[in-house]
Design a protein around this motif. Sequence first.
Motif, short mmCIF file in Angstrom:
data_model
loop_
_atom_site.label_atom_id
_atom_site.label_comp_id
_atom_site.label_asym_id
_atom_site.label_seq_id
_atom_site.Cartn_x
_atom_site.Cartn_y
_atom_site.Cartn_z
N GLU A 94 60.40 -43.37 -42.53
CA GLU A 94 61.27 -42.16 -42.85
C GLU A 94 60.46 -40.74 -42.12
N ARG A 97 61.57 -41.24 -38.72
CA ARG A 97 63.06 -41.20 -38.20
C ARG A 97 63.57 -39.72 -38.44
N ASP A 102 67.74 -41.54 -36.34
CA ASP A 102 68.02 -43.03 -36.59
C ASP A 102 67.66 -43.98 -35.10
N LEU A 105 64.63 -46.14 -34.47
CA LEU A 105 64.55 -47.47 -35.33
C LEU A 105 65.10 -48.47 -34.35
N PRO A 108 68.95 -49.57 -36.28
CA PRO A 108 69.25 -48.55 -37.02
C PRO A 108 70.04 -48.96 -38.26
#
Length: 166
Positions: A94, A97, A102, A105, A108
């Motif tokens: 987190e 991110r 996103d 990642l 996502p």
Amino acid sequence: MQYGRNDRNARGFRSALLATSLCLFATTALALDPAEMFDDPAKEARARDIGRELRCLVCQNQSIFDSNAGLARDLRVVVRERMVAGDSDAEVLEYVRSRFGDYVLLEPPVSAQTTLLWLAPIGFIALGALAMFSYLRGRPKPANPLPQLTEEETAEARRLLEETRS
């Protein structure tokens, strides 16, 4: 012993495949700097698990542990710093991110913003199936490609078959 052209081509292909494989594995091995690794194997394994979920923003389809880009190295350091600070795996992800969005990642989450990304492959497959269906349906049916044999031709074919069996 003389080799044919296909044998030489096959050997050349295998050699090229081996060289390519070695190059790919060598670049992955060079991605990590021993100075940035944890001494504890359990912590290092945890850092790698977290890092395999994060995309290198330079290489795009590599995790930060498979890339030797400078930004990937910086992200590996950030992951380890957050782990030392006591963050859980989810908190580390987190944290990264929240700073990069996103896109950082590798998988996502499904949200209103990423729905198009998740549904686009299904839409393209459906469009392709529809195009194939309409193409096949619109094609004219082939006329009878094999003409029917006359009675005499059928009798001659049977006679020839009987001769070859005996």
